[in-house]
Enzyme design. Structure first.
Site, PDB file in Angstrom:
ATOM      1  N   HIS A   1      -7.349   9.748  -1.536  1.00 43.75           N
ATOM      2  CA  HIS A   1      -6.725   9.648  -0.206  1.00 43.75           C
ATOM      3  C   HIS A   1      -7.586  10.249   0.919  1.00 43.75           C
ATOM      4  O   HIS A   1      -7.678   9.687   2.005  1.00 43.75           O
ATOM      5  CB  HIS A   1      -5.354  10.339  -0.238  1.00 43.75           C
ATOM      6  CG  HIS A   1      -4.370   9.776   0.727  1.00 43.75           C
ATOM      7  ND1 HIS A   1      -3.040   9.574   0.422  1.00 43.75           N
ATOM      8  CD2 HIS A   1      -4.505   9.363   1.996  1.00 43.75           C
ATOM      9  CE1 HIS A   1      -2.415   9.063   1.458  1.00 43.75           C
ATOM     10  NE2 HIS A   1      -3.284   8.924   2.432  1.00 43.75           N
TER      11      HIS A   1
ATOM     12  N   LYS B   1      -2.630   6.056  -4.098  1.00 46.32           N
ATOM     13  CA  LYS B   1      -3.702   7.020  -3.793  1.00 46.32           C
ATOM     14  C   LYS B   1      -3.335   8.400  -4.323  1.00 46.32           C
ATOM     15  O   LYS B   1      -2.151   8.733  -4.368  1.00 46.32           O
ATOM     16  CB  LYS B   1      -3.882   7.142  -2.271  1.00 46.32           C
ATOM     17  CG  LYS B   1      -3.833   5.836  -1.527  1.00 46.32           C
ATOM     18  CD  LYS B   1      -4.080   6.007  -0.039  1.00 46.32           C
ATOM     19  CE  LYS B   1      -3.785   4.706   0.693  1.00 46.32           C
ATOM     20  NZ  LYS B   1      -2.344   4.514   0.977  1.00 46.32           N
TER      21      LYS B   1
ATOM     22  N   ASP C   1       0.847  -1.185   0.000  1.00 48.19           N
ATOM     23  CA  ASP C   1       0.000   0.000   0.000  1.00 48.19           C
ATOM     24  C   ASP C   1       0.891   1.246   0.000  1.00 48.19           C
ATOM     25  O   ASP C   1       1.651   1.453   0.939  1.00 48.19           O
ATOM     26  CB  ASP C   1      -0.891  -0.022   1.246  1.00 48.19           C
ATOM     27  CG  ASP C   1      -1.812   1.168   1.297  1.00 48.19           C
ATOM     28  OD1 ASP C   1      -2.924   1.082   0.759  1.00 48.19           O
ATOM     29  OD2 ASP C   1      -1.407   2.211   1.874  1.00 48.19           O
TER      30      ASP C   1
ATOM     31  N   TYR D   1       3.208   9.632   0.148  1.00 41.29           N
ATOM     32  CA  TYR D   1       4.212   8.961   0.991  1.00 41.29           C
ATOM     33  C   TYR D   1       5.643   9.141   0.495  1.00 41.29           C
ATOM     34  O   TYR D   1       6.584   8.954   1.260  1.00 41.29           O
ATOM     35  CB  TYR D   1       3.945   7.444   1.081  1.00 41.29           C
ATOM     36  CG  TYR D   1       2.608   7.029   1.676  1.00 41.29           C
ATOM     37  CD1 TYR D   1       1.805   7.929   2.349  1.00 41.29           C
ATOM     38  CD2 TYR D   1       2.194   5.709   1.562  1.00 41.29           C
ATOM     39  CE1 TYR D   1       0.584   7.519   2.880  1.00 41.29           C
ATOM     40  CE2 TYR D   1       0.980   5.296   2.102  1.00 41.29           C
ATOM     41  CZ  TYR D   1       0.186   6.213   2.743  1.00 41.29           C
ATOM     42  OH  TYR D   1      -1.008   5.795   3.265  1.00 41.29           O
TER      43      TYR D   1
END
Ligand code: A2P
Length: 287
Positions: A113, A80, A50, A55
């Site tokens: 997100h 996302k 994921d 990120y």
């Protein structure tokens, strides 16, 4: 409860796509050697990863997958789009950028997100519908095998369900003992939307809770394993992350014990604990 025996066992999403029951989370994968940690996770046996544009780990994950020598189809990769990538054009561009960074030509799952770019955003209903229309087209074009949401609450999902053509397949929310968002879980389970748990061990904040410690002792496992098993038994996909090979393996080892019904109720009704402070309609709480 469905019998799950291994992290590669699957749920079937509402479009027929099979999704493994445990993922490896890559948020803050490491402060140091990201690729090394992700390679270790692959070596430990994780195949479902994921990530998200936010990120900063997509390119590391792409490298770890490529250098594993394991065929792409054996992985399940989620990404996302971030708050500043919402809208029809934004979502299309964000997906292309994620694919590029991951070095792949498709995603297994693509999520919005957050439902709102900011807590006071007035026009989130229209923005979500436009963003979702882009995801529907990406899905139809075969760029993504499944589409879904993250941090959406029931009223956010209702808005989309009333206006969508393809139904969301998952909602990924903060979920751990002490913060189980029952209203959201119930809504999703009633609408055929699979729930996924981010921060499934409460970023460590729940591991010292007296009930979790007591149950770890009773079942002869660690507090983290109690939290992850709780998610599994609720039909929720946990997304644990760890930088240590030993804890990566521990977090996969969830199938040799079963929490009793009584203990499931005790965990579900324990006092609030470990909330991250994040909520789509509030400024981040400092805890
Ligand atoms: P570490 O990388 O040192 O293992 P969450 O997924 O709930 O946000 O929590 C992630 C944090 O929990 C990470 O900082 C990770 O630290 C730690 N962690 C992951 N697995 C375990 C475990 N089995 N036992 C204790 N801490 C863990």
């Amino acid at each position: 409860m469905m019998r799950l025996n291994h992290i590669s066992d699957t749920y079937t999403l509402n479009n027929g796509v099979k999704i493994p029951c445990v993922a490896f989370g890559t948020y803050k994968a490491a402060t140091g050697d990201n690729v090394g940690i992700l390679k270790e996770a692959v070596a430990s046996g994780y195949r479902y990863f994921d990530t998200a544009s936010f990120y900063g780990t997509e390119s590391y994950l792409g490298q770890a997958v490529k250098e594993s020598g394991i065929p792409r189809e054996e992985f399940f990769i989620t990404s996302k789009l971030w708050k500043d990538e919402m809208g029809y054009e934004g979502a299309k561009a964000a997906c292309a950028d994620s694919l590029e960074r991951l070095g792949t030509d498709y995603l297994d799952l693509y999520l919005i997100h957050w439902p709102q770019p900011s807590p006071d955003h007035r026009d989130w209903k229209r923005l979500d519908i436009e963003t979702w229309r882009a995801l529907e087209e990406l899905y139809e074009a075969g760029k993504v095998r499944a589409v879904g949401l993250s941090n959406f609450l029931p009223h956010h999902m209702d808005n989309l369900l009333k206006n969508c053509w393809i139904r969301p397949m998952v909602d990924q929310i903060e979920f751990h003992p002490g913060y189980t968002q029952e209203t959201v879980v119930r809504y999703c389970q009633e609408h055929g939307i699979l729930v996924q748990a981010w921060s499934p061990i409460g970023r460590g904040r729940v591991l010292e809770d007296e009930l979790i410690v007591e149950l770890a002792g009773k079942y002869g496992v660690t507090p983290a394993q109690v939290c992850l098993r709780y998610a599994l038994q609720r039909g929720v996909v946990p997304l644990p992350k760890s930088s240590s090979a030993e804890r990566m393996r521990q977090n996969m080892d969830l199938f040799s014990f079963e929490l009793s019904e009584e203990d499931m109720y005790r965990i579900g009704a324990m006092p609030p604990a470990g909330w991250s402070g994040e909520h789509p309609e509030r400024e981040r709480a400092r805890l």
